[in-house]
Write a protein that holds these residues in place. Structure first.
Motif, PDB file in Angstrom:
ATOM      1  N   LEU A  40       0.830  -1.191   0.000  1.00  0.00           N
ATOM      2  CA  LEU A  40       0.000   0.000   0.000  1.00  0.00           C
ATOM      3  C   LEU A  40       0.872   1.251   0.000  1.00  0.00           C
ATOM      4  O   LEU A  40       0.550   2.238  -0.663  1.00  0.00           O
ATOM      5  CB  LEU A  40      -0.944  -0.017   1.201  1.00  0.00           C
ATOM      6  CG  LEU A  40      -2.085   1.010   1.168  1.00  0.00           C
ATOM      7  CD1 LEU A  40      -3.343   0.427   1.773  1.00  0.00           C
ATOM      8  CD2 LEU A  40      -1.692   2.279   1.897  1.00  0.00           C
ATOM      9  N   ALA A  41       1.982   1.199   0.723  1.00  0.00           N
ATOM     10  CA  ALA A  41       2.876   2.360   0.763  1.00  0.00           C
ATOM     11  C   ALA A  41       3.406   2.686  -0.626  1.00  0.00           C
ATOM     12  O   ALA A  41       3.456   3.857  -1.032  1.00  0.00           O
ATOM     13  CB  ALA A  41       4.031   2.095   1.729  1.00  0.00           C
ATOM     14  N   GLN A  48      -8.174   1.597  -1.500  1.00  0.00           N
ATOM     15  CA  GLN A  48      -8.822   0.498  -0.776  1.00  0.00           C
ATOM     16  C   GLN A  48      -7.929  -0.733  -0.838  1.00  0.00           C
ATOM     17  O   GLN A  48      -7.383  -1.055  -1.882  1.00  0.00           O
ATOM     18  CB  GLN A  48     -10.169   0.165  -1.408  1.00  0.00           C
ATOM     19  CG  GLN A  48     -10.862  -1.042  -0.756  1.00  0.00           C
ATOM     20  CD  GLN A  48     -12.228  -1.297  -1.352  1.00  0.00           C
ATOM     21  OE1 GLN A  48     -13.185  -0.635  -0.985  1.00  0.00           O
ATOM     22  NE2 GLN A  48     -12.314  -2.258  -2.275  1.00  0.00           N
ATOM     23  N   GLY A  49      -7.802  -1.404   0.298  1.00  0.00           N
ATOM     24  CA  GLY A  49      -7.038  -2.652   0.321  1.00  0.00           C
ATOM     25  C   GLY A  49      -6.178  -2.723   1.553  1.00  0.00           C
ATOM     26  O   GLY A  49      -6.364  -1.960   2.504  1.00  0.00           O
ATOM     27  N   ASN A  50      -5.203  -3.599   1.486  1.00  0.00           N
ATOM     28  CA  ASN A  50      -4.989  -4.591   0.451  1.00  0.00           C
ATOM     29  C   ASN A  50      -4.294  -5.819   1.066  1.00  0.00           C
ATOM     30  O   ASN A  50      -3.262  -6.282   0.602  1.00  0.00           O
ATOM     31  CB  ASN A  50      -4.185  -4.021  -0.718  1.00  0.00           C
ATOM     32  CG  ASN A  50      -2.757  -3.615  -0.361  1.00  0.00           C
ATOM     33  OD1 ASN A  50      -2.451  -3.302   0.799  1.00  0.00           O
ATOM     34  ND2 ASN A  50      -1.892  -3.618  -1.339  1.00  0.00           N
ATOM     35  N   LEU A  51      -4.893  -6.354   2.141  1.00  0.00           N
ATOM     36  CA  LEU A  51      -4.330  -7.510   2.846  1.00  0.00           C
ATOM     37  C   LEU A  51      -4.397  -8.748   1.967  1.00  0.00           C
ATOM     38  O   LEU A  51      -5.433  -9.041   1.365  1.00  0.00           O
ATOM     39  CB  LEU A  51      -5.094  -7.755   4.148  1.00  0.00           C
ATOM     40  CG  LEU A  51      -4.626  -8.941   4.997  1.00  0.00           C
ATOM     41  CD1 LEU A  51      -3.224  -8.685   5.543  1.00  0.00           C
ATOM     42  CD2 LEU A  51      -5.597  -9.209   6.140  1.00  0.00           C
ATOM     43  N   ASN A 105      -9.502  -3.459   3.208  1.00  0.00           N
ATOM     44  CA  ASN A 105     -10.128  -4.595   2.544  1.00  0.00           C
ATOM     45  C   ASN A 105      -9.034  -5.611   2.265  1.00  0.00           C
ATOM     46  O   ASN A 105      -7.852  -5.352   2.518  1.00  0.00           O
ATOM     47  CB  ASN A 105     -10.801  -4.139   1.237  1.00  0.00           C
ATOM     48  CG  ASN A 105     -11.978  -5.004   0.833  1.00  0.00           C
ATOM     49  OD1 ASN A 105     -11.906  -6.230   0.887  1.00  0.00           O
ATOM     50  ND2 ASN A 105     -13.068  -4.370   0.422  1.00  0.00           N
ATOM     51  N   LEU A 106      -9.420  -6.753   1.766  1.00  0.00           N
ATOM     52  CA  LEU A 106      -8.445  -7.688   1.248  1.00  0.00           C
ATOM     53  C   LEU A 106      -8.025  -7.247  -0.152  1.00  0.00           C
ATOM     54  O   LEU A 106      -8.735  -6.502  -0.824  1.00  0.00           O
ATOM     55  CB  LEU A 106      -9.028  -9.101   1.202  1.00  0.00           C
ATOM     56  CG  LEU A 106      -9.570  -9.642   2.528  1.00  0.00           C
ATOM     57  CD1 LEU A 106     -10.114 -11.058   2.345  1.00  0.00           C
ATOM     58  CD2 LEU A 106      -8.503  -9.619   3.611  1.00  0.00           C
ATOM     59  N   GLY A 107      -6.877  -7.723  -0.586  1.00  0.00           N
ATOM     60  CA  GLY A 107      -6.422  -7.376  -1.926  1.00  0.00           C
ATOM     61  C   GLY A 107      -7.157  -8.141  -3.005  1.00  0.00           C
ATOM     62  O   GLY A 107      -7.143  -7.737  -4.175  1.00  0.00           O
ATOM     63  N   GLU A 108      -7.773  -9.238  -2.630  1.00  0.00           N
ATOM     64  CA  GLU A 108      -8.595 -10.041  -3.523  1.00  0.00           C
ATOM     65  C   GLU A 108      -9.836 -10.480  -2.745  1.00  0.00           C
ATOM     66  O   GLU A 108      -9.983 -10.132  -1.581  1.00  0.00           O
ATOM     67  CB  GLU A 108      -7.821 -11.257  -4.050  1.00  0.00           C
ATOM     68  CG  GLU A 108      -6.687 -10.917  -5.032  1.00  0.00           C
ATOM     69  CD  GLU A 108      -5.427 -10.371  -4.348  1.00  0.00           C
ATOM     70  OE1 GLU A 108      -4.706  -9.580  -4.975  1.00  0.00           O
ATOM     71  OE2 GLU A 108      -5.181 -10.723  -3.173  1.00  0.00           O
ATOM     72  N   SER A 109     -10.698 -11.259  -3.385  1.00  0.00           N
ATOM     73  CA  SER A 109     -11.926 -11.676  -2.713  1.00  0.00           C
ATOM     74  C   SER A 109     -11.619 -12.531  -1.486  1.00  0.00           C
ATOM     75  O   SER A 109     -10.633 -13.277  -1.456  1.00  0.00           O
ATOM     76  CB  SER A 109     -12.801 -12.476  -3.676  1.00  0.00           C
ATOM     77  OG  SER A 109     -13.232 -11.666  -4.741  1.00  0.00           O
ATOM     78  N   ALA A 110     -12.490 -12.442  -0.488  1.00  0.00           N
ATOM     79  CA  ALA A 110     -12.351 -13.275   0.708  1.00  0.00           C
ATOM     80  C   ALA A 110     -12.440 -14.752   0.302  1.00  0.00           C
ATOM     81  O   ALA A 110     -13.374 -15.136  -0.411  1.00  0.00           O
ATOM     82  CB  ALA A 110     -13.442 -12.943   1.710  1.00  0.00           C
TER      83      ALA A 110
END
Length: 353
Positions: free
Chosen positions: A264-265, A278-281, A313-318
């Motif tokens: 993210l940084a 938005q994101g991004n775990l 949010n997550l970086g992709e779908s849960a």
């Protein structure tokens, strides 16, 4: 702040009392309420029955304590409304008769959202009424490249080769197809907002298979038109989008969705501090366990460096196999950590002499 207020404010880059949280594809999965519904109903039946769709959508908000309620729906419902036969399989959507010729494109119907997708709009109304502001309603749209690729390929594809071949070999047909998809998407987006969506996310998941120049020429004008059609915050998400980030931002979303392949940084450095993100775990950390998930969340929060305009949010779908309890605790963890950081520091009292 209520969850809806928190989500909208963060999308607009305004100060919040804690970073808002929601998870892409949070409705469904292993939630007990959803599993109970699945015993008597198919996925498509739940998606197309307003009361069941609303129940599933709300169950995720209740279970996870998130600030966004994303509808239990599929991006391919729009192309189905355009007269395309679509089967939602475990491997992804399958198109009965792929759209590959000028005649195929000409047969696509214009969409009347209330007539053709009224079940989605009624579900939004039900969800918004039940939430009462404790979470914002997130409407969803498929991005123009992703929808076109599904229509041309006929099924999920690793590289969208057929779509990219048509794009270059027959650009007039390509632009005719994306023009029709954009027209339908604009009408659908406006109808979702009128029904009560607080935010709309445009999922152009596959667009990163394009070069930046291809994206700018063949996709960006249509995304820009869709995103400009509504007066609520918009989120534009493309998976594996590192090379496209500035180009995605240039289409005019309120928020740029980030996948987990770039910190993210680093994304903040590319986009500039004024662009909301938005994101991004990484969803893999959610499956790896609590220590890994919280360490990853800490890295995302640190990467944002206290800037306004961040939706966690997550970086992709849960992942469908994700533990609902861990997602609930993760949302609470992010709220607690960022609320503490947002509180003003107390100045020490003057010493008595």
């Amino acid at each position: 702040m209520t969850g809806a207020e928190r989500l909208v404010a963060a999308c607009l880059g305004r100060p919040v009392d804690a970073t808002p949280v929601w998870f892409m594809r949070q409705a469904g999965g292993r939630l007990p309420a959803y599993l109970a519904l699945r015993e008597g109903h198919s996925v498509i039946e739940i998606a197309k029955t307003p009361a069941l769709c609303a129940e599933t959508t709300l169950a995720a908000v209740d279970a996870f304590g998130v600030d966004g309620a994303v509808l239990f729906a599929d991006i391919m419902l729009l192309v189905e409304a355009m007269g395309v036969e679509v089967e939602l399989t475990s491997a992804g959507p399958v198109v009965g008769a792929p759209v590959r010729t000028a005649d195929d494109i000409g047969r696509l119907r214009a969409v009347d959202p209330e007539r053709d997708l009224g079940f989605v709009l009624e579900a939004i109304r039900l969800v918004r009424a039940e939430l009462g502001g404790r979470a914002g309603v997130v409407g969803i749209l498929g991005g123009p490249f992703t929808l076109a690729a599904y229509l041309i390929e006929g099924a999920p594809s690793r590289d969208q080769l057929g779509a990219r071949v048509l794009m270059h070999a027959r650009p007039a047909d390509w632009h005719a197809l994306l023009g029709r998809l954009a027209d339908a998407s604009v009408a659908y987006a406006r109808a979702q907002v009128a029904a009560g969506a607080d935010v709309v996310q445009l999922f152009d998941t596959w667009a990163a298979s394009l070069t930046p120049d291809e994206y700018d020429e063949f996709v960006a004008p249509y995304s820009r038109r869709i995103l400009a059609a509504v007066d609520v915050p918009t989120i534009h998400y493309v998976a594996r989008s590192g090379a496209l980030l500035p180009h995605i931002a240039a289409t005019g979303p309120t928020v740029v969705g980030l996948d987990s392949r770039r910190s993210l940084a680093d994304a903040r450095r590319v986009l500039g501090p004024a662009v909301a993100v938005q994101g991004n775990l990484d969803p893999a950390l959610v499956l790896a366990g609590w220590p890994q998930a919280t360490a990853g969340a800490d890295a995302v929060i640190a990467g944002n460096a206290g800037l306004p305009g961040h939706v966690f949010n997550l970086g992709e779908s849960a992942p469908r196999e994700a533990d609902p309890g861990l997602l609930r605790d993760l949302a609470s963890y992010v709220h607690d950590r960022t609320a503490a950081a947002s509180r003003p520091r107390e100045e020490p009292a003057d010493a008595l002499v």
